[in-house]
Scaffold this active site. Structure first.
Site, mmCIF file in Angstrom:
data_model
loop_
_atom_site.group_PDB
_atom_site.id
_atom_site.type_symbol
_atom_site.label_atom_id
_atom_site.label_comp_id
_atom_site.label_asym_id
_atom_site.label_seq_id
_atom_site.Cartn_x
_atom_site.Cartn_y
_atom_site.Cartn_z
ATOM 1 N N MET A 30 0.838 -1.208 0.000
ATOM 2 C CA MET A 30 0.000 0.000 0.000
ATOM 3 C C MET A 30 0.869 1.253 0.000
ATOM 4 O O MET A 30 0.398 2.348 0.342
ATOM 5 C CB MET A 30 -0.940 -0.010 1.206
ATOM 6 C CG MET A 30 -1.908 -1.191 1.158
ATOM 7 S SD MET A 30 -3.421 -0.915 2.071
ATOM 8 C CE MET A 30 -2.779 -0.739 3.720
ATOM 9 N N HIS A 34 9.008 1.236 3.353
ATOM 10 C CA HIS A 34 10.118 1.259 4.309
ATOM 11 C C HIS A 34 10.977 0.017 4.043
ATOM 12 O O HIS A 34 10.685 -0.765 3.119
ATOM 13 C CB HIS A 34 9.590 1.289 5.743
ATOM 14 C CG HIS A 34 8.528 0.261 6.018
ATOM 15 N ND1 HIS A 34 8.786 -1.092 6.055
ATOM 16 C CD2 HIS A 34 7.191 0.379 6.228
ATOM 17 C CE1 HIS A 34 7.679 -1.756 6.305
ATOM 18 N NE2 HIS A 34 6.674 -0.889 6.408
ATOM 19 N N HIS A 37 9.281 -3.430 3.465
ATOM 20 C CA HIS A 37 8.802 -3.675 2.092
ATOM 21 C C HIS A 37 9.978 -4.026 1.171
ATOM 22 O O HIS A 37 9.897 -4.931 0.340
ATOM 23 C CB HIS A 37 8.134 -2.420 1.509
ATOM 24 C CG HIS A 37 6.876 -2.002 2.202
ATOM 25 N ND1 HIS A 37 6.783 -0.830 2.919
ATOM 26 C CD2 HIS A 37 5.648 -2.571 2.263
ATOM 27 C CE1 HIS A 37 5.553 -0.699 3.401
ATOM 28 N NE2 HIS A 37 4.841 -1.740 3.021
ATOM 29 N N GLY A 148 4.657 -10.383 4.090
ATOM 30 C CA GLY A 148 5.400 -10.299 5.338
ATOM 31 C C GLY A 148 4.697 -10.991 6.498
ATOM 32 O O GLY A 148 3.467 -10.929 6.623
ATOM 33 N N ASP A 151 2.255 -9.200 9.065
ATOM 34 C CA ASP A 151 0.793 -9.351 8.986
ATOM 35 C C ASP A 151 0.497 -10.853 8.879
ATOM 36 O O ASP A 151 0.073 -11.344 7.833
ATOM 37 C CB ASP A 151 0.262 -8.588 7.776
ATOM 38 C CG ASP A 151 0.614 -7.113 7.854
ATOM 39 O OD1 ASP A 151 -0.032 -6.404 8.618
ATOM 40 O OD2 ASP A 151 1.578 -6.672 7.185
HETATM 41 P P1 AMP Z 1 1.502 -2.952 3.436
HETATM 42 O O1 AMP Z 1 2.033 -1.897 2.536
HETATM 43 O O2 AMP Z 1 1.472 -2.549 4.883
HETATM 44 O O3 AMP Z 1 0.198 -3.533 2.961
HETATM 45 O O4 AMP Z 1 2.547 -4.143 3.378
HETATM 46 C C1 AMP Z 1 2.903 -4.751 2.181
HETATM 47 C C2 AMP Z 1 3.652 -6.020 2.476
HETATM 48 O O5 AMP Z 1 4.820 -5.727 3.223
HETATM 49 C C3 AMP Z 1 2.817 -7.011 3.322
HETATM 50 O O6 AMP Z 1 3.061 -8.324 2.850
HETATM 51 C C4 AMP Z 1 3.377 -6.795 4.697
HETATM 52 O O7 AMP Z 1 3.230 -7.915 5.548
HETATM 53 C C5 AMP Z 1 4.844 -6.527 4.388
HETATM 54 N N1 AMP Z 1 5.472 -5.815 5.504
HETATM 55 C C6 AMP Z 1 5.004 -4.730 6.150
HETATM 56 N N2 AMP Z 1 5.835 -4.395 7.160
HETATM 57 C C7 AMP Z 1 6.844 -5.297 7.159
HETATM 58 C C8 AMP Z 1 8.010 -5.502 7.950
HETATM 59 N N3 AMP Z 1 8.309 -4.704 8.986
HETATM 60 N N4 AMP Z 1 8.817 -6.525 7.640
HETATM 61 C C9 AMP Z 1 8.544 -7.360 6.596
HETATM 62 N N5 AMP Z 1 7.452 -7.231 5.813
HETATM 63 C C10 AMP Z 1 6.620 -6.207 6.079
#
Ligand code: AMP
Length: 280
Positions: A30, A34, A37, A148, A151
């Site tokens: 989304m 960081h 990602h 990740g 989640d």
């Molecule tokens: P998001 O943008 O929050 O939807 O996350 C996108 C992907 O990055 C998802 O698969 C998350 O689980 C993964 N993700 C988010 N934060 C972390 C983290 N600290 N370490 C590893 N993967 C992450």
């Protein structure tokens, strides 16, 4: 890196780039990227010929409209970070491209995986996640897709959905990236006040310490002490702290299985909600 907004063009890009047997790894996000990602991009890069990322702030998974409006957006920084980490194509659709009226979504059944934790506290959240991931998997026919463990419940639900619908992509779990003080990286962290940011390592520390508390006092008391310890910080209100079986996501009620049982927590700070989990 190519940036594509149109689903048909994105689909053609992947099919064209994999037509001679090359593989593609897919990293849905989304945005507000960081290093967590980026670790997914790096892993995808090491295991595939091509890497595709997506950035889409999915409205259907936000049960709180304020959270959707306040969700951080850093498009220029995201493009640069993806480019630098070797991403080959970014699919960045707008809402109408993903939720065009003609598309019929299936009904999802998560077999109870959505009944606890995030599913219980965020009504409709996982249905929204499944809708967007199902659609993205149709657009980006990647051999492998990276998610990740940050989640963890989402990962379990996506694995089940992929299996149930026979979607030909392998789900690759990736470990949680943390700041030096243990705080899990998250796009929402920039919404923490300085005081909340300073207190945030208590979440990781409490999960680590919970194992010793279980050995000393048993499960129920350990969870209660962990919750009280976090709330003593004065900045976080605990929504849940639970220990779950990693496959069923049902609470562990008697003895934990070291190396398998997982502790999960969600807390509320003034402007944001944080989640984290750890294998015990
Ligand atoms: P998001 O943008 O929050 O939807 O996350 C996108 C992907 O990055 C998802 O698969 C998350 O689980 C993964 N993700 C988010 N934060 C972390 C983290 N600290 N370490 C590893 N993967 C992450």
């Amino acid at each position: 890196m190519q940036i594509i907004k149109n689903q048909k063009e994105a689909n053609e890009w992947v099919r064209e780039h994999t037509k001679n047997g090359q593989t593609c790894g897919f990293v849905p996000t989304m945005g507000a990227l960081h290093d967590g990602h980026i670790s997914l991009i790096t892993k995808a890069k090491s295991e595939n010929d091509w890497v595709v990322a997506s950035i889409f702030v999915n409205p259907t998974q936000f049960n709180d409209p304020k959270d959707l409006i306040n969700y951080p957006k850093t498009p220029e920084l995201d493009h640069a970070a993806l480019e630098n980490s070797g991403c080959d194509m970014l699919f960045e659709p707008d809402v109408a491209e993903v939720y065009d009226n003609s598309y019929v979504f299936p009904t999802f059944d998560f077999g109870g995986l959505d009944q606890t934790m995030e599913g219980a506290h965020r009504p409709g959240h996982f249905n929204g996640v499944a809708m967007v991931v199902y659609k993205l998997f149709n657009i980006i026919p990647a051999q492998r897709s990276y998610f990740g463990e940050k989640d963890f419940q989402q990962l379990a639900i996506i694995r089940k959905m992929t299996n149930d619908f026979g979607i030909p992509t392998t789900i690759i779990p990736c470990p949680t990236m943390r700041e030096h003080d243990g705080m899990a990286m998250s796009s929402r962290n920039i919404r923490l006040t300085p005081e909340e940011r300073k207190a945030a390592p208590i979440l990781f520390k409490s999960m680590v310490a919970c194992k010793d508390l279980i050995d000393k006092y048993g499960l129920e008391k350990a969870l209660q002490l962990t919750k009280e310890g976090i709330e003593l910080s004065g900045v976080f209100k605990v929504e849940y702290v639970e220990i779950m079986n990693p496959d069923t996501l049902h609470p562990v009620t008697t003895t934990i299985e070291p190396g398998r049982s997982r502790i999960f927590l969600a807390v509320k700070a003034s402007n944001t909600r944080l989640i984290d989990n750890l294998c015990l």
